[in-house]
Design an enzyme around this catalytic site. Structure first.
Site, PDB file in Angstrom:
ATOM      1  N   ARG A  57       0.739  -1.212   0.076  1.00 32.31           N
ATOM      2  CA  ARG A  57       0.016  -0.033  -0.074  1.00 32.31           C
ATOM      3  C   ARG A  57       0.733   1.378  -0.092  1.00 32.31           C
ATOM      4  O   ARG A  57       0.620   2.092  -0.722  1.00 32.31           O
ATOM      5  CB  ARG A  57      -0.965  -0.039   1.271  1.00 32.31           C
ATOM      6  CG  ARG A  57      -2.318  -0.744   0.984  1.00 32.31           C
ATOM      7  CD  ARG A  57      -1.887  -2.413   1.083  1.00 32.31           C
ATOM      8  NE  ARG A  57      -1.259  -2.856   2.290  1.00 32.31           N
ATOM      9  CZ  ARG A  57      -0.515  -4.032   2.378  1.00 32.31           C
ATOM     10  NH1 ARG A  57      -0.181  -4.698   1.309  1.00 32.31           N
ATOM     11  NH2 ARG A  57       0.227  -4.276   3.663  1.00 32.31           N
ATOM     12  N   THR A  58       1.926   1.278   0.838  1.00 38.71           N
ATOM     13  CA  THR A  58       2.820   2.546   1.004  1.00 38.71           C
ATOM     14  C   THR A  58       3.616   2.828  -0.465  1.00 38.71           C
ATOM     15  O   THR A  58       3.346   3.994  -0.859  1.00 38.71           O
ATOM     16  CB  THR A  58       3.741   2.394   1.851  1.00 38.71           C
ATOM     17  OG1 THR A  58       3.195   2.654   3.351  1.00 38.71           O
ATOM     18  CG2 THR A  58       5.082   3.106   1.835  1.00 38.71           C
ATOM     19  N   CYS A  91      -4.779  -3.353   8.318  1.00 44.20           N
ATOM     20  CA  CYS A  91      -3.922  -2.673   7.694  1.00 44.20           C
ATOM     21  C   CYS A  91      -4.261  -1.308   7.785  1.00 44.20           C
ATOM     22  O   CYS A  91      -5.121  -0.779   7.169  1.00 44.20           O
ATOM     23  CB  CYS A  91      -3.446  -3.090   6.322  1.00 44.20           C
ATOM     24  SG  CYS A  91      -2.215  -2.252   5.414  1.00 44.20           S
ATOM     25  N   ASN A  92      -3.581  -0.450   8.423  1.00 45.62           N
ATOM     26  CA  ASN A  92      -3.670   1.246   8.599  1.00 45.62           C
ATOM     27  C   ASN A  92      -3.798   1.793   7.276  1.00 45.62           C
ATOM     28  O   ASN A  92      -4.861   2.360   6.939  1.00 45.62           O
ATOM     29  CB  ASN A  92      -2.946   1.950   9.656  1.00 45.62           C
ATOM     30  CG  ASN A  92      -3.204   1.155  11.033  1.00 45.62           C
ATOM     31  OD1 ASN A  92      -4.111   1.899  11.805  1.00 45.62           O
ATOM     32  ND2 ASN A  92      -2.451   0.307  11.401  1.00 45.62           N
ATOM     33  N   THR A  93      -2.295   1.524   6.409  1.00 40.61           N
ATOM     34  CA  THR A  93      -2.249   2.176   5.268  1.00 40.61           C
ATOM     35  C   THR A  93      -3.433   1.857   4.031  1.00 40.61           C
ATOM     36  O   THR A  93      -3.754   2.795   3.465  1.00 40.61           O
ATOM     37  CB  THR A  93      -1.041   1.702   4.883  1.00 40.61           C
ATOM     38  OG1 THR A  93      -0.066   1.931   5.612  1.00 40.61           O
ATOM     39  CG2 THR A  93      -0.426   2.775   3.869  1.00 40.61           C
ATOM     40  N   ALA A  94      -3.855   0.669   4.187  1.00 41.75           N
ATOM     41  CA  ALA A  94      -4.874   0.335   3.270  1.00 41.75           C
ATOM     42  C   ALA A  94      -6.244   1.186   3.341  1.00 41.75           C
ATOM     43  O   ALA A  94      -6.954   1.225   2.402  1.00 41.75           O
ATOM     44  CB  ALA A  94      -5.274  -1.137   3.624  1.00 41.75           C
ATOM     45  N   THR A 134       3.211   3.894   8.755  1.00 45.85           N
ATOM     46  CA  THR A 134       4.060   3.777   7.695  1.00 45.85           C
ATOM     47  C   THR A 134       4.089   5.169   6.700  1.00 45.85           C
ATOM     48  O   THR A 134       3.332   5.957   7.196  1.00 45.85           O
ATOM     49  CB  THR A 134       3.565   2.815   6.607  1.00 45.85           C
ATOM     50  OG1 THR A 134       2.437   3.363   6.180  1.00 45.85           O
ATOM     51  CG2 THR A 134       3.494   1.339   7.054  1.00 45.85           C
ATOM     52  N   LYS A 174       7.564  -7.574   8.503  1.00 45.10           N
ATOM     53  CA  LYS A 174       7.348  -8.247   7.491  1.00 45.10           C
ATOM     54  C   LYS A 174       8.259  -9.211   6.800  1.00 45.10           C
ATOM     55  O   LYS A 174       7.971 -10.263   6.049  1.00 45.10           O
ATOM     56  CB  LYS A 174       7.017  -7.013   6.314  1.00 45.10           C
ATOM     57  CG  LYS A 174       5.644  -6.375   6.682  1.00 45.10           C
ATOM     58  CD  LYS A 174       5.626  -5.270   5.495  1.00 45.10           C
ATOM     59  CE  LYS A 174       4.234  -4.420   5.692  1.00 45.10           C
ATOM     60  NZ  LYS A 174       2.827  -5.309   5.772  1.00 45.10           N
ATOM     61  N   CYS A 205       0.542   1.045  12.511  1.00 45.91           N
ATOM     62  CA  CYS A 205       0.949   0.024  11.605  1.00 45.91           C
ATOM     63  C   CYS A 205       0.619  -1.379  12.115  1.00 45.91           C
ATOM     64  O   CYS A 205       1.098  -1.632  13.218  1.00 45.91           O
ATOM     65  CB  CYS A 205       2.020   0.364  10.901  1.00 45.91           C
ATOM     66  SG  CYS A 205       2.621  -1.256  10.063  1.00 45.91           S
TER      67      CYS A 205
END
Lengths: 251, 251
Positions: A57-58, A91-94, A134, A174, A205
């Protein structure tokens, strides 16, 4: 032994996961252990698509990788086919892509950003949160909007601190590398933020609660994965189920 | 940081779960941590239906509860709809119903009984295994057939030992009660079986590895959940992936 086996009541939960898989496993375990039960049939039915094919995502947000939405939609279609009543994403970024996903389905998402902001406001009124997240989450201001809406003040990482956060997420959790040798980097990061005025830390994250739990250092932390689990249990079983913070926090 | 995001290769794994949910969470975590990866996209795509509505398997076998197959089939249909390439069930007792399920689908199941028997034969040749399992698994002789096929000799629990096993499964793990106070019951069970000739223990109910891990007592144990995870990873990524026992056993 009395065997009573009526079907479990409540709604079916969908988890759009795999971002990453270890964070998805952490969320699922938290849902199971936070649900008040005395037997298997008291649990919520949960459908998980841990879709490891979803691009980073990032990377996508920074223009360095492909759009993750098609593979996220593939997982969403699976969850729809299984008849879930709501969807959560560990997933926060998602959540940057949540508006595009929500536009594609009638099934409601519960936002990790909103439930975390609510927890911060309720638990640490007047205090300053440091956001650990992230590059994608930070640069898009995803959390800032949610926190601002609840009146939560937030301290951001400086470039060196942010590099440490990204190292811990990508090159440790990860990458499935051993976490304990990273204790000093983690402690240094928290000390640095504390010295700049942080009262508590948002583990923003979903890889970071895994790291924090393994290292066992004191926060205080707000764990968005746990907040998302709590909100999902409430959605599926009803508001009255979790009677106290303690009840919701048993291991 | 290099962002490479090709889709993960390999097959999609289906988990027919919820029997119980904590055991399903244990299996999923083991799959994630045992898969050799350096980034999210190296993982296997996993679809889980943790169907908490499945009636108790032992109760059904003993004629004290409803047939679990309709709810197991409901989960199987969901996994089929999501396009899984194989199915695994983190419940030993549920394998009593495997022939009825396999007759309903073209998708292959990997049997926890067979992979466990293979692990016993390979790891403890000539030694005697004590089988720790539910009344349903014991009375149907589920494991006996699989172990006999591999030439593994097995010691069964006596009635008092079996009552302890059932207590630990149903009134502790499935009931979500704290595990540490049960250390003495667990230790007494293992000591009793050791004194009757057991060289090692098959944790033949998927709640028992959770208990054993929390209590941290020495076995030696064969963990069917870990064996099932290992076999599923091999099926999805290919035989060559797990290069050694150590690689497959990293935490």
């Amino acid at each position: 032994m009395a065997y009573e086996t009526p079907p479990s009541a409540g709604k079916t939960l969908g988890i759009l996961g795999g971002m990453g898989p270890l964070a998805t496993a952490d969320l699922y375990r938290k849902i199971v252990t936070m649900t008040p039960v005395s037997r298997d049939n008291d649990h919520i039915r949960v459908i998980i698509d841990s879709n490891a094919r979803i691009p980073d995502r990032t990377a996508a947000i920074l223009g360095e990788g492909p759009d993750p939405v098609p593979e996220m939609l593939s997982a969403l279609r699976n969850l729809e086919a299984c008849g879930v009543d709501c969807v959560i994403m560990p997933c926060n970024t998602a959540h940057y892509f949540l508006p595009r996903l929500q536009a594609e389905t009638e099934i409601p998402f519960i936002s990790i950003l909103e439930v975390t902001a609510e927890a911060c406001a309720a638990r640490y009124p007047g205090k300053t949160a440091a956001l650990l997240a992230t590059d994608g989450t930070v640069r898009t201001g995803l959390y800032d909007r949610a926190l601002e809406a609840k009146g939560v003040s937030v301290l951001h990482t400086d470039p060196a601190e942010q590099a440490t956060v990204m190292h811990l997420i990508y090159e440790v959790v990860k990458a499935s590398r051993p976490i304990p040798p990273e204790a000093e980097a983690w402690k240094g990061l928290l000390d640095s933020l504390r010295s700049r005025g942080a009262d508590y830390f948002i583990l923003g994250c979903t890889e970071l609660p895994v790291l924090a739990e393994t290292l066992g250092l004191p926060g205080p932390f707000v764990d968005p994965t746990a907040e998302l689990a709590r909100a999902a249990i409430r959605f599926c079983l009803g508001e009255a189920v979790l009677t106290s913070e303690e009840e919701g926090r048993k291991p």
